[in-house]
Design an enzyme around this catalytic site. Structure first.
Site, mmCIF file in Angstrom:
data_model
loop_
_atom_site.group_PDB
_atom_site.id
_atom_site.type_symbol
_atom_site.label_atom_id
_atom_site.label_comp_id
_atom_site.label_asym_id
_atom_site.label_seq_id
_atom_site.Cartn_x
_atom_site.Cartn_y
_atom_site.Cartn_z
ATOM 1 N N GLY A 1 -9.403 20.724 -99.851
ATOM 2 C CA GLY A 1 -8.388 20.337 -98.883
ATOM 3 C C GLY A 1 -7.146 19.858 -99.580
ATOM 4 O O GLY A 1 -7.012 19.971 -100.803
ATOM 5 N N ASP B 1 -1.112 19.015 -91.496
ATOM 6 C CA ASP B 1 -1.565 20.116 -92.348
ATOM 7 C C ASP B 1 -2.459 21.063 -91.542
ATOM 8 O O ASP B 1 -3.581 21.369 -91.926
ATOM 9 C CB ASP B 1 -2.330 19.562 -93.552
ATOM 10 C CG ASP B 1 -2.492 20.604 -94.659
ATOM 11 O OD1 ASP B 1 -3.383 20.435 -95.503
ATOM 12 O OD2 ASP B 1 -1.733 21.598 -94.675
ATOM 13 N N SER C 1 -6.252 16.944 -100.138
ATOM 14 C CA SER C 1 -6.406 15.718 -100.914
ATOM 15 C C SER C 1 -7.724 15.631 -101.669
ATOM 16 O O SER C 1 -7.941 14.645 -102.374
ATOM 17 C CB SER C 1 -6.281 14.508 -99.982
ATOM 18 O OG SER C 1 -7.167 14.633 -98.891
#
EC number: 2.7.11.1
Length: 1090
Positions: free
Chosen positions: A767, A882, A769
């Protein structure tokens, strides 16, 4: 015998005329044969050219053929036919007399044949609106007599050849809406006779506008919009003395507008919006006496608006919004008798509203919102009798709303919110019969709401909240059959809620909280209601049984009133209810078992501070989606076992009751603070240890009657509780001090069980992060565990916890817990077995649902529901930040779950009006994923929930086309959005862009897909304010499957039932912009890029 001179002369004429006419006979036959041969090479469907027959010796009578005075074929003009193939040219070379070749909208494919360059007499070549590809052949530019070259709306690639300069007789050159790249050749300056040059809609056309363009002294129309042209406008543009339209909008221009623009004295339309143009507006524009439309919005213009613009008497449209302009609104604007639209929103303008604007009696749109304008609204505004939109919200206006405003009988929308206005609302405003939106929130208005409000029968949206209004709500409000939204909260209203409100049959939203209302709740309310907030009043009586008729109701807040009696059992009929707050009232009796029959109850149930008795109903065990439950400060008794299985509970308060027995032995209950359990003297904590987890022996302890009485006992319990919790999770005594752990569900594992499985073999995704692993814990349950990329990812880690830890939705991934120490941060989620939407679409997903439209539709509808919940149901709203196919996960039945909240943001409502959150805050742009990010990410514009909408639109297109937004196979390296936009702009069959796995379906399914395509186009509008809100997108998608199937596909691709959101496509010469600001639509761009 003497000769007769007249007879001899007659024989002479007869002989020579027979010679004269005998020659073309053979020529015509030859040209006819050439045309028939050419026809035979065309892949013509139908009988479009049935008149072209060998038996007809004279082709001049054939369809689409014209001949000159000598009987030679001079023109071939065929339109709107279906050739379905390439253009043959070999036979056309034999028709040397051809001066015009026009083959428009005939479905030609392939490349432009270079043999056309041999038609030396050709003056007009028009191959527009086909599917031609390849490069423009250089041979075309040998046609020295060519006057018109129209190649627009094709798929042409390559550059514009520099040989263009050879066409010295060229008058019209249209190349717009292709895929041309490179720079505009400097040789264009050789075209002294050029009047029309249109090459817009070629996204890869780059470089600067060449200086030599100024040599095209005959130029009337210059259209280079929607390209990648950059740099400054050349000062030589001032040499274009005849130019009437300059359209260079939605490009990459920078630098100032040259002063020389003032030399273009024939200029009527100047479209430079959506660029990065800086500097001030040239004073020299005052010399443009024929200027009609000036669109400079969304640039970086600074300085004052030049007074000299007031000397352009033909101006009817001025849009300078979304810049950095300062100073006053020029009084000279009052000298513009034809002015219809003045849009100055989102600048830094100050001063007052000039009275002189009252002279602009044709003005229909006055939008000056989001500035620093002060002073009073001039009473002379009443002279603007054509005014339909007046937006002045978010300024510093003072004084009263002038009574004269009621003279503007054409007004449809008024937004004066977020100012310092005082006094009463003029009665006459409610005599404006066309008024649909009246927004006056957050001012200092006082006085009464006049009964005249009942005359405003077209009113749709009324927001008067945050003022000082007093008196009663007039009964006449029941006359407003079209009213959909009413917010009069935070005022000083008294009296009853009029029962006549039931006459508002379209009403969905009612907010009257924080007033002094008395009396009971009307027995009959509009069945269309979805939101009711009457909290913080003095309402009395019991709840009417008619409350059960509100089957669309999602939120009901009656807290802080004086209601009494029992909760009617009919409330169970409110099957859509998500939030119910009856706290701080005087309700009595038992809590009805029927409350447990509302499956949608997921956000909150608050029954605190009442007089309820009995036990918690057994049916409450069915509220498995409930996130918050507060039954504190009642007289409830019994045990709490019924709550043990509510796994989605995030918050529970049962204090100050008479509960008894053992507290459920679950992790959630063990973590509850004592403050939410206190004053239940019969309640005690379990002494039994958890299986498989080492625990310290504890004695049974009575929960204290009061924290003040047993403070020392509480401290001991808290200390023991903290130690036991850490020991249970880690299973390692040496790690007790290093890990911080929070679990929202009962999970039996140790930290070591998790860490040892964080291996490359278990990676299931990445992802924004972190990386995500599949981890199976000793109990056999499988989790998804995200490990943050680095220990510095505090913001993303906290964002996930703060966001997912406080929300619950069926289409949002469930956060089960988290843990962290100095070196590692882990998040625990439900494991979803079918991967992501991206893997499903692009080949790596499980199952065969990837090619199934029904499954795709359900997925995107679920994501829409999730985003609508974040944007509209969470207070304050949440931006995901996102949205992409990779972040849409699929459950066991391919149900969708929105994931990865590492970039999520909490949005402040400050500065928002009328639900239009296109300007929410001044924070810097969010990060996102390339290919899905909205255009505003590339600039200093505000990032709002409309950015999520854009990303969602890209996901819709990805689902429909089966192509990734940055698919390398897209021609010319185009983005998916632009590829689809180019395809549709070329008036091609929209079905051709659908994923091949979706084609060939039955007509009703094709209709659904085409309507969904229309919705996606609304979402990916370049301007954030043009995009619909997510709740409206949900409504549109849900409506698609109930859509009237008799409508044509062409209607649907233009918006179908969603067309109220669609920017109206107009050619630039006819542009009249629609409002931004409070409304949700605005002028975006012409459908025909000029």
């Amino acid at each position: 015998m003497p000769r007769n001179p007249r007879f001899c002369f007659f024989l002479f004429l007869l002989f020579h005329s027979s010679l004269f006419f005998s020659i073309p006979c053979f020529s015509i036959d030859e040209q006819g044969l050439a045309l028939l041969s050419w026809k035979s090479q065309l892949n013509i469907s139908g009988d479009a050219l049935s008149s072209w027959k060998a038996s007809e010796s004279n082709p001049c009578q054939w369809v689409g053929i014209k001949c000159n005075e000598r009987g030679q074929v001079s023109e071939i003009q065929l339109q709107v036919m279906d050739f379905q193939g390439p253009l043959p040219a070999t036979n056309l070379r034999q028709i040397k007399s051809l001066t015009l070749l026009s083959l428009t909208s005939v479905n030609l494919t392939g490349s432009i044949p270079k043999e056309l360059g041999d038609l030396s007499e050709l003056e007009v070549l028009d191959l527009a609106d086909n599917s031609l590809s390849g490069e423009i052949p250089v041979d075309i530019f040998k046609l020295k007599k060519l006057k018109i070259l129209s190649l627009n709306t094709n798929n042409l690639e390559g550059v514009i050849p520099s040989e263009l300069g050879n066409l010295v007789n060229l008058i019209e050159l249209t190349l717009f809406d292709n895929k041309l790249a490179g720079e505009i050749p400097r040789t264009i300056g050789e075209l002294k006779n050029l009047e029309i040059f249109r090459a817009g809609g070629n996204k890869n056309l780059r470089g600067e506008l060449p200086w030599e363009i100024g040599n095209c002294e005959s130029l009337v129309t210059l259209g280079l919009a929607e390209t990648s042209l950059s740099g400054r406008l050349p000062a030589s543009i001032g040499n274009l003395k005849k130019v009437q339209t300059i359209a260079l909008y939605t490009s990459l221009l920078s630098g100032p507008i040259p002063d020389e623009i003032g030399n273009c004295t024939e200029l009527q339309n100047l479209y430079l919006y959506q660029n990065s143009i800086s500097g001030s507006i040239p004073v020299s524009m005052g010399r443009l006496k024929k200027l009609q439309s000036l669109l400079l919005w969304q640039n970086n213009l600074v300085g004052k608006i030049p007074t000299e613009l007031g000397t352009c008497p033909e101006l009817f449209l001025v849009d300078l919004s979304e810049n950095l302009l300062t100073g006053n609104i020029p009084r000279s604007f009052g000298n513009l008798p034809n002015l219809q639209e003045l849009q100055l929103s989102v600048n830094q303008l100050s001063g007052t509203i000039p009275e002189e604007l009252a002279n602009c009696t044709k003005l229909t749109h006055l939008e000056i919102d989001n500035n620093q304008i002060s002073g009073e609204i001039p009473p002379l505004i009443g002279k603007l009798t054509s005014l339909t939109m007046f937006f002045a919200w978010q300024n510093q206006l003072t004084g009263i709303i002038p009574e004269s405003l009621s003279q503007c009988q054409e007004l449809q929308a008024i937004d004066l919110s977020y100012n310092n206005l005082s006094g009463s609302i003029p009665n006459g405003i409610f005599e404006i019969r066309n008024l649909t939106k009246l927004l006056l929130l957050s001012n200092y208005l006082s006085g009464f709401i006049p009964p005249d409000i009942g005359n405003c029968t077209n009113l749709y949206r009324l927001r008067l909240n945050g003022n000082r209004l007093a008196g009663n709500i007039p009964a006449e409000i029941g006359n407003l059959k079209n009213l959909n939204f009413i917010d009069i909260s935070e005022n000083r209203l008294i009296g009853n809620i009029p029962p006549e409100i039931s006459g508002c049959t379209s009403l969905e939203f009612v907010d009257l909280h924080s007033n002094g209302l008395t009396g009971g709740l009307p027995g009959t309310l509009p069945k269309s209601l979805q939101f009711i907030d009457l909290s913080d009043n003095s309402l009395t009586g019991s709840l009417p049984t008619g409350i059960g008729s509100l089957t669309e109701l999602t939120k009901l807040n009656l807290a802080k009133n004086r209601f009494s009696g029992e909760i009617p059992r009919e409330i169970s009929s409110c099957r859509s209810l998500q939030l119910l707050n009856l706290g701080d009232n005087g309700f009595t009796g038992e809590i009805p078992n029927e409350l447990g029959r509302i499956p949608s109850l997921a956000i909150s149930l608050n029954l605190s501070c009442n007089h309820f008795t009995g036990e918690i109903p057994s049916r409450f065990s069915s509220l498995t989606n409930l996130g918050t439950l507060d039954v504190s400060h009642n007289k409830l008794a019994g045990n709490l076992n019924v709550l043990a299985d509510l796994q989605n509970l995030v918050s529970l308060n049962i204090s100050f009751n008479e509960f008894s027995g053992e507290l459920p032995n679950t992790l959630f209950f063990r973590k509850l603070p004592l403050s939410v359990l206190e004053s239940n003297k019969g309640l005690f904590i379990s002494t039994r240890p958890e299986n498989g987890i080492q625990t310290r022996h504890r004695s049974a302890v009575k929960v204290t009657m009061s924290i003040l009485v047993a403070a020392s006992v509480v401290l001991v319990l808290m200390a023991v509780y903290t130690l036991v919790k850490a020991q249970r999770i880690t299973g390692k005594q040496e790690e007790l001090d290093s890990w911080e752990v929070t679990l929202y569900q009962k999970l039996d594992f140790s930290i070591d069980d998790i860490v040892k499985n964080l291996t490359s073999a278990n990676v299931i995704g990445t992802g924004s992060s972190g990386v995500v692993y599949r981890v199976t814990i000793p109990s056999g349950e499988t989790l998804a565990v995200k490990k943050m990329w680095s220990k510095e990812e505090n913001r993303a880690f906290n964002s996930e916890i703060n966001t997912l830890g406080s929300i619950r939705h069926r289409n949002i991934i469930r956060l089960l817990g988290w843990c962290s120490n100095r070196n590692l941060k882990l998040l625990f989620y439900d494991y979803l077995p079918n991967g992501s939407l991206s893997s499903l679409l692009h080949g790596a997903g499980k199952g065969s649902g990837g090619a199934d439209w029904e499954a795709r539709y359900d997925v995107v509808l679920g994501v829409a529901h999730a985003l609508a919940y974040l944007h509209h149901d969470c207070l304050p709203p949440i931006l995901h930040g996102d949205v992409k196919a990779m972040n849409v996960l699929l459950g066991s039945r391919f149900e969708s779950y929105l994931a990865d909240f590492g970039l999520a943001k909490i949005v402040s409502g400050e500065g928002v009006t009328d639900g239009d959150s296109s300007k929410l805050s001044n924070r810097p742009p969010l990060a996102g994923s390339y290919g899905y990010m909205a255009p505003e990410h590339a600039s200093m514009q505000h990032i709002t929930e409309k950015s999520d909408v854009y990303s969602y639109g890209v996901v819709l297109l990805e689902v429909l086309t089966g192509k990734h937004p940055l698919d390398p196979d897209l021609p010319g390296g185009a983005h998916l959005v632009q590829w689809v936009r180019d395809h549709l702009a070329g008036k091609k069959d929209p079905r051709e862009i659908l994923d091949p796995r979706l084609r060939g379906r039955a007509d009703p399914i094709m209709h659904e897909m085409l309507q969904t395509l229309a919705v996606s186009f609304l979402c990916v509008s370049n301007k954030a304010s043009d995009r619909p809100m997510m709740k409206d997108i949900v409504a549109m998608l849900k409506e698609i499957r109930q859509f009237d199937m008799d409508r044509s596909e062409s209607d649907m691709i233009k918006g179908g039932k969603c067309e109220k959101w669609q920017p109206q496509p107009l050619p630039p010469e006819k542009i009249v912009s629609t409002p931004r600001g409070s409304s949700n639509c605005s002028f975006a761009y012409s459908d025909e890029s000029v």
